[in-house]
Design a protein around this motif. Structure first.
Motif, PDB file in Angstrom:
ATOM      1  N   PHE A 212      -7.891   6.794  -2.595  1.00 20.20           N
ATOM      2  CA  PHE A 212      -7.379   6.900  -1.230  1.00 20.20           C
ATOM      3  C   PHE A 212      -6.049   6.176  -1.103  1.00 20.20           C
ATOM      4  CE2 PHE A 212      -6.833   4.464   2.702  1.00 20.20           C
ATOM      5  CZ  PHE A 212      -6.517   5.511   3.559  1.00 20.20           C
ATOM      6  N   MET A 213      -5.925   5.001  -1.705  1.00 19.29           N
ATOM      7  CA  MET A 213      -4.733   4.195  -1.518  1.00 19.29           C
ATOM      8  C   MET A 213      -3.502   4.785  -2.211  1.00 19.29           C
ATOM      9  SD  MET A 213      -7.533   2.323  -1.042  1.00 19.29           S
ATOM     10  CE  MET A 213      -8.109   1.384  -2.447  1.00 19.29           C
ATOM     11  N   TYR A 214      -3.702   5.369  -3.414  1.00 14.51           N
ATOM     12  CA  TYR A 214      -2.538   5.754  -4.216  1.00 14.51           C
ATOM     13  C   TYR A 214      -2.549   7.191  -4.723  1.00 14.51           C
ATOM     14  CZ  TYR A 214      -1.622   0.746  -4.324  1.00 14.51           C
ATOM     15  OH  TYR A 214      -1.371  -0.561  -3.967  1.00 14.51           O
ATOM     16  N   GLY A 215      -3.604   7.948  -4.525  1.00 10.24           N
ATOM     17  CA  GLY A 215      -3.638   9.311  -5.042  1.00 10.24           C
ATOM     18  C   GLY A 215      -4.350   9.379  -6.380  1.00 10.24           C
ATOM     19  N   PHE A 216      -4.054  10.429  -7.148  1.00  7.14           N
ATOM     20  CA  PHE A 216      -4.744  10.662  -8.421  1.00  7.14           C
ATOM     21  C   PHE A 216      -4.512   9.498  -9.379  1.00  7.14           C
ATOM     22  CE2 PHE A 216      -5.293  14.671  -6.633  1.00  7.14           C
ATOM     23  CZ  PHE A 216      -6.018  15.527  -7.450  1.00  7.14           C
ATOM     24  N   ALA A 217      -5.591   8.944  -9.926  1.00  9.13           N
ATOM     25  CA  ALA A 217      -5.498   7.859 -10.908  1.00  9.13           C
ATOM     26  C   ALA A 217      -6.882   7.603 -11.468  1.00  9.13           C
ATOM     27  CB  ALA A 217      -4.947   6.577 -10.293  1.00  9.13           C
ATOM     28  N   GLN A 218      -6.933   7.108 -12.710  1.00  5.46           N
ATOM     29  CA  GLN A 218      -8.207   6.723 -13.287  1.00  5.46           C
ATOM     30  C   GLN A 218      -8.808   5.575 -12.479  1.00  5.46           C
ATOM     31  OE1 GLN A 218      -7.874   5.897 -17.475  1.00  5.46           O
ATOM     32  NE2 GLN A 218      -6.949   7.884 -17.938  1.00  5.46           N
ATOM     33  N   PRO A 219     -10.144   5.447 -12.484  1.00  7.85           N
ATOM     34  CA  PRO A 219     -10.804   4.503 -11.578  1.00  7.85           C
ATOM     35  C   PRO A 219     -10.820   3.050 -12.026  1.00  7.85           C
ATOM     36  CG  PRO A 219     -12.447   5.727 -12.808  1.00  7.85           C
ATOM     37  CD  PRO A 219     -11.114   6.316 -13.187  1.00  7.85           C
ATOM     38  N   GLY A 220     -10.179   2.704 -13.124  1.00  3.79           N
ATOM     39  CA  GLY A 220     -10.210   1.314 -13.566  1.00  3.79           C
ATOM     40  C   GLY A 220      -9.593   0.366 -12.560  1.00  3.79           C
ATOM     41  N   GLY A 221      -8.430   0.715 -12.028  1.00  6.24           N
ATOM     42  CA  GLY A 221      -7.755  -0.146 -11.067  1.00  6.24           C
ATOM     43  C   GLY A 221      -6.274   0.150 -11.028  1.00  6.24           C
ATOM     44  N   MET A 222      -5.570  -0.613 -10.198  1.00  3.60           N
ATOM     45  CA  MET A 222      -4.131  -0.452 -10.029  1.00  3.60           C
ATOM     46  C   MET A 222      -3.455  -1.806 -10.184  1.00  3.60           C
ATOM     47  SD  MET A 222      -3.956   2.834  -9.240  1.00  3.60           S
ATOM     48  CE  MET A 222      -2.245   2.944  -8.735  1.00  3.60           C
ATOM     49  N   VAL A 223      -2.366  -1.839 -10.962  1.00  5.10           N
ATOM     50  CA  VAL A 223      -1.550  -3.041 -11.108  1.00  5.10           C
ATOM     51  C   VAL A 223      -0.230  -2.799 -10.392  1.00  5.10           C
ATOM     52  CG1 VAL A 223      -0.252  -4.479 -12.723  1.00  5.10           C
ATOM     53  CG2 VAL A 223      -2.577  -3.749 -13.293  1.00  5.10           C
ATOM     54  N   ASN A 224       0.134  -3.729  -9.524  1.00  7.14           N
ATOM     55  CA  ASN A 224       1.399  -3.646  -8.799  1.00  7.14           C
ATOM     56  C   ASN A 224       2.233  -4.875  -9.101  1.00  7.14           C
ATOM     57  OD1 ASN A 224       3.335  -2.618  -6.924  1.00  7.14           O
ATOM     58  ND2 ASN A 224       2.558  -4.005  -5.358  1.00  7.14           N
ATOM     59  N   TYR A 225       3.395  -4.672  -9.726  1.00  8.97           N
ATOM     60  CA  TYR A 225       4.324  -5.766  -9.997  1.00  8.97           C
ATOM     61  C   TYR A 225       5.246  -5.927  -8.774  1.00  8.97           C
ATOM     62  CZ  TYR A 225       3.035  -4.849 -14.894  1.00  8.97           C
ATOM     63  OH  TYR A 225       2.355  -4.667 -16.073  1.00  8.97           O
ATOM     64  N   VAL A 226       5.275  -7.118  -8.207  1.00 12.81           N
ATOM     65  CA  VAL A 226       6.118  -7.390  -7.040  1.00 12.81           C
ATOM     66  C   VAL A 226       7.319  -8.203  -7.505  1.00 12.81           C
ATOM     67  CG1 VAL A 226       6.228  -8.428  -4.749  1.00 12.81           C
ATOM     68  CG2 VAL A 226       4.096  -7.346  -5.541  1.00 12.81           C
ATOM     69  N   THR A 227       8.508  -7.659  -7.329  1.00 15.15           N
ATOM     70  CA  THR A 227       9.716  -8.302  -7.834  1.00 15.15           C
ATOM     71  C   THR A 227      10.233  -9.365  -6.865  1.00 15.15           C
ATOM     72  OG1 THR A 227      11.099  -6.570  -6.856  1.00 15.15           O
ATOM     73  CG2 THR A 227      10.375  -6.247  -9.122  1.00 15.15           C
ATOM     74  N   LYS A 228      11.032 -10.265  -7.381  1.00 13.70           N
ATOM     75  CA  LYS A 228      11.639 -11.306  -6.556  1.00 13.70           C
ATOM     76  C   LYS A 228      12.737 -10.695  -5.681  1.00 13.70           C
ATOM     77  CE  LYS A 228      10.805 -15.050  -9.870  1.00 13.70           C
ATOM     78  NZ  LYS A 228      11.422 -16.031 -10.797  1.00 13.70           N
ATOM     79  N   THR A 229      12.779 -11.135  -4.431  1.00 12.28           N
ATOM     80  CA  THR A 229      13.786 -10.661  -3.481  1.00 12.28           C
ATOM     81  C   THR A 229      14.495 -11.860  -2.856  1.00 12.28           C
ATOM     82  OG1 THR A 229      12.094 -10.577  -1.746  1.00 12.28           O
ATOM     83  CG2 THR A 229      12.525  -8.534  -2.973  1.00 12.28           C
ATOM     84  N   PRO A 230      15.628 -11.630  -2.206  1.00 13.71           N
ATOM     85  CA  PRO A 230      16.349 -12.751  -1.600  1.00 13.71           C
ATOM     86  C   PRO A 230      15.516 -13.424  -0.522  1.00 13.71           C
ATOM     87  CG  PRO A 230      17.724 -10.780  -1.692  1.00 13.71           C
ATOM     88  CD  PRO A 230      16.343 -10.354  -2.047  1.00 13.71           C
ATOM     89  N   GLY A 231      15.454 -14.754  -0.569  1.00  8.23           N
ATOM     90  CA  GLY A 231      14.774 -15.523   0.455  1.00  8.23           C
ATOM     91  C   GLY A 231      15.762 -16.220   1.356  1.00  8.23           C
ATOM     92  N   ASP A 232      15.249 -17.075   2.218  1.00  2.00           N
ATOM     93  CA  ASP A 232      16.114 -17.802   3.140  1.00  2.00           C
ATOM     94  C   ASP A 232      16.908 -18.897   2.437  1.00  2.00           C
ATOM     95  OD1 ASP A 232      15.246 -16.251   5.260  1.00  2.00           O
ATOM     96  OD2 ASP A 232      13.607 -17.625   5.761  1.00  2.00           O
ATOM     97  N   LYS A 233      16.323 -19.446   1.359  1.00  2.00           N
ATOM     98  CA  LYS A 233      16.981 -20.543   0.659  1.00  2.00           C
ATOM     99  C   LYS A 233      17.670 -20.054  -0.602  1.00  2.00           C
ATOM    100  CE  LYS A 233      13.733 -24.077   2.316  1.00  2.00           C
ATOM    101  NZ  LYS A 233      12.775 -25.149   1.931  1.00  2.00           N
TER     102      LYS A 233
END
Length: 745
Positions: free
Chosen positions: A196-217
């Motif tokens: 439901f969350m991502y569409g067609f995929a094997q049922p083991g799981g999903m890995v999402n890499y979140v990249t660094k973005t500009p912060g306030d500091k």
């Protein structure tokens, strides 16, 4: 499968160089797996020793150490709280749940894991199995610097290298790609079905890499590292805001590593990540992210395949993963990854927002790789070589509305969206797969085959998905809520021959993948839930090693039932889940034909917890009890499913040394139970335990924050066979020493 799979760390002191360097020869063995124990209760990492600041929610190492020491010889250390603001399991961290929108782990009615960027740095993760070492639900099937770098199993199910990986929610092909972990803010893992969350995929799981973005500091940091045998790395991180009121932001991360690997191979990798954003108005934000990585490696350990003709009642005695007996520098893997993403976020009203993005990813591989077909228990094999070029492209668009509404006494959290994805797969028009000769695991492999790159490729297959999705989380009372979601997909998969003619097609419109969940708040920081979700996975194009190589199989449907609890308190966190997954079974039968036949069932219990004891100690653990079997099939009914261990346990302990403010030491261990190697159920890997130790030290030098890390992974140098894929095994990695130094300007 071959063509298709085919398929750390802590601390020396700068402040007392002689004293701590000597001490760390002993204690630096202390926590190569443990950074961030304080922060990330879900992972007992290969080198994770948390800096004091890593003790999210509880007293941090440096802070508690300073309080406990009688001498304050060290100046105050300026530690960023952003990575440490959470408790051990990071349950309050926002995670991307695809069509469910963004919500915290605590509010997500599925089992999840988050590993923060600080933990990744402490662990000095070298492959995906290192990232999730502390999660018992994740079994490491990976080898660094090879095509197996991202192979893991979740609850005994393999993760889908074509559809199971995302970067900032955008799909890319992960095969053979080791991510630049230094460039990441965190790694998110959704266990089980993501249909439901991502569409067609094997049922083991999903890995999402979140990249660094500009912060306030602003951020300016440089680090250098060393890993056995002689791999040296450098990383730079630069972030700034500029323009009126900091309207615009930019962040650049660059990573380079090169040298001789633990098995006498070579690696040369360069990674660049750029993140730009602009807050054009109070409600309108635009952003652009780009990742470029080029990696060239040679001397990989070959894949070891157990054929149906294997003779023996057990596997040969394990060899060291550090051995160079099995291959030479003629074997290589060269990869390139590019991902470009642009998007717009608009806050329509205080309660409604719209987010749309488009991404383009491209990954290519040039590989020269042996497969050793194991013949008998004495370790004799036949060496077959595959040489070819491969490439993949993904074009992805998604638009999504998120908002809140009220109907009578009920409150609604609503998500509506649409997505489009087109994936193309290109393979060498003339690839080479041939037998070189015979050999033995315990003697040098005499066979060599050198090859170049740049082979012509053709369009092998194309997959198109168009989806509409919606979900509604209804707040029935202050404690009770219910979630309902539905994805509607049109799916088309085609394969082609060398001349571009279509040789097979599978298409289906109106595919429905629903999800539902009931949630109950036992108290504000404890959620009890029961959930159900369905998924479809892409039809397999059968690998050429099988008798029906090249055939396109139909998509498989899976179902998941889960009951769980998540709780995060000031000094402890805990999760538990009971689950059952029903997946269509696919395997090679005794005639070496890859078939879909019956179902494979996975059901079990997973638990995780972390607690801070007093000022200086933190203890964390994780456990998986898993039962699995083939059902309703004709060939292997009742056999345990290949790749599904019955028991896995992971644990770690860390100690903030009060006599040396800023120093933390620790140890982590993970036991993986015996795992069936193939569906016939006649061969298994045997159980094994890996122990990592390490330490890290946070101080100031010349007015700058300095973090030193040292680690020893697999300190006992345990030899073991690691399950990698159905009928594939590999030698586990040997003892590994790594050190790293980072300075913040």
């Amino acid at each position: 499968m071959k063509n298709q799979k085919n398929t750390r760390k802590k601390g020396l002191s700068l402040h007392r160089p002689v004293q701590l360097a000597a001490w760390l020869a002993f204690a630096g063995a202390a926590q190569a797996a443990f950074a961030q124990s304080a922060v990330g209760g879900e992972t007992a990492a290969p080198g994770a020793a948390a800096t004091g600041a890593a003790a999210g929610g509880a007293a941090s190492g440096p802070a508690s150490g300073a309080a406990g020491g009688t001498e304050q010889a060290l100046p105050a250390v300026n530690v960023s709280a952003s990575a440490q603001s959470d408790s051990p399991l990071n349950l309050r961290t926002q995670v991307s749940a695809g069509a469910l929108g963004s919500r915290s782990q605590l509010e997500t009615p599925f089992s999840t894991t988050v590993v923060t960027g600080e933990e990744l740095a402490d662990r000095q993760a070298n492959k995906l199995g290192d990232v999730f070492m502390g999660d018992a639900s994740v079994t490491d099937n990976s080898n660094a610097y090879s095509a197996w770098a991202t192979y893991i199993s979740i609850r005994g199910l393999p993760i889908d290298w074509q559809n199971g990986f995302r970067i900032d929610g955008n799909p890319f092909i992960s095969y053979g790609i080791t991510m630049p972990y230094e460039n990441l803010e965190r790694v998110e893992l959704l266990k089980g079905l993501g249909g439901f969350m991502y569409g067609f995929a094997q049922p083991g799981g999903m890995v999402n890499y979140v990249t660094k973005t500009p912060g306030d500091k602003p951020v300016t940091s440089v680090s250098v590292g060393y890993r056995m045998d002689s791999v040296f790395s450098q990383h730079a991180d630069l972030s700034r805001r500029f323009g009126p009121d900091g309207m615009f932001g930019a962040r650049i991360n660059y990573t380079h590593e090169a040298g001789k690997t633990y098995n006498a191979g070579d690696i040369n990798r360069n990674s660049l990540a750029v993140a730009l954003d602009g807050q054009l108005t109070r409600d309108l934000q635009v952003y652009f992210n780009a990742i470029y990585q080029q990696s060239r490696s040679s001397g990989q350990t070959p894949a070891i395949y157990i054929s149906p003709q294997y003779v023996g009642t057990g596997l040969p005695s394990p060899i060291s993963g550090g051995s160079n007996l099995l291959g030479g520098t003629d074997q290589h893997l060269n990869t390139n990854l590019q991902l470009y993403t642009g998007g717009v976020k608009y806050q329509i009203t205080p309660n409604w927002s719209f987010n749309t993005s488009v991404s383009y990813s491209k990954s290519t591989r040039d590989r020269n790789e042996s497969t050793l077909t194991l013949l008998n228990q004495a370790g004799d094999y036949s060496d077959s070589r595959w040489n070819g070029d491969e490439g993949h492209q993904d074009i992805y668009w998604q638009g999504m509305f998120e908002g809140k509404a009220k109907t009578g006494i009920f409150r609604h959290d609503l998500v509506f969206g649409a997505s489009y994805q087109r994936q193309t797969n290109d393979y060498s028009a003339v690839s080479h797969f041939f037998t070189l000769g015979d050999g033995n695991l315990y003697q040098p492999n005499p066979w060599r085959y050198y090859s170049g790159a740049g082979l012509d490729k053709y369009r092998d297959s194309q997959i198109t998905q168009k989806s509409l999705f919606a979900s509604d989380t209804i707040q029935l009372t202050e404690r009770w809520s219910v979630l309902a979601g539905l994805r509607y997909s049109n799916y088309d998969q085609e394969s082609y021959n060398l001349s571009g003619g279509r040789v097979s097609q599978y298409s289906q419109n109106g595919v429905l993948t629903p999800t539902a969940a009931l949630m109950y708040k036992l108290e504000p920081h404890t959620t009890l839930y029961a959930s159900y979700v369905e998924a479809l996975e892409q039809g397999t194009i059968v690998d050429q090693i099988y008798a029906n190589g090249g055939a396109l199989l139909r998509p498989l449907r899976s179902r998941q039932y889960e009951i769980g609890i998540k709780s995060e308190q000031e000094r402890w966190s805990a999760t538990a889940a009971l689950f059952r997954i029903e997946r269509g079974a696919a395997y090679a039968n005794e005639q070496n034909v890859y078939v879909q036949d019956g179902n494979s069932i996975y059901q079990g219990l997973e638990t995780a917890g972390s607690v801070r004891l007093g000022r200086n100690w933190q203890v964390a653990g994780s456990m998986l009890l898993l039962d699995s079997w083939y059902a309703k099939g004709q060939a292997y009914n009742g056999n345990r499913v290949a790749g599904a261990p019955q028991f896995v346990a992971a644990g770690r302990v860390t100690y903030d040394v009060p006599q040396v403010p800023g120093l933390q030491v620790g140890a982590a261990a993970k036991f993986t139970g015996s795992t069936k190697v193939r569906p016939a159920g006649d061969l298994e890997t045997g159980g094994y335990m890996i122990v990592n130790v390490g330490a890290n030290y946070l101080t100031r030098v010349g007015g700058h924050d300095v973090t030193l890390r040292a680690a020893i992974d697999n300190i006992t140098n345990r030899r073991y066979w690691m399950y990698q894929y159905a009928s594939y095994i590999g030698p586990g990695e040997p003892r590994m020493v790594s050190v790293n130094a980072k300075i913040d300007f």
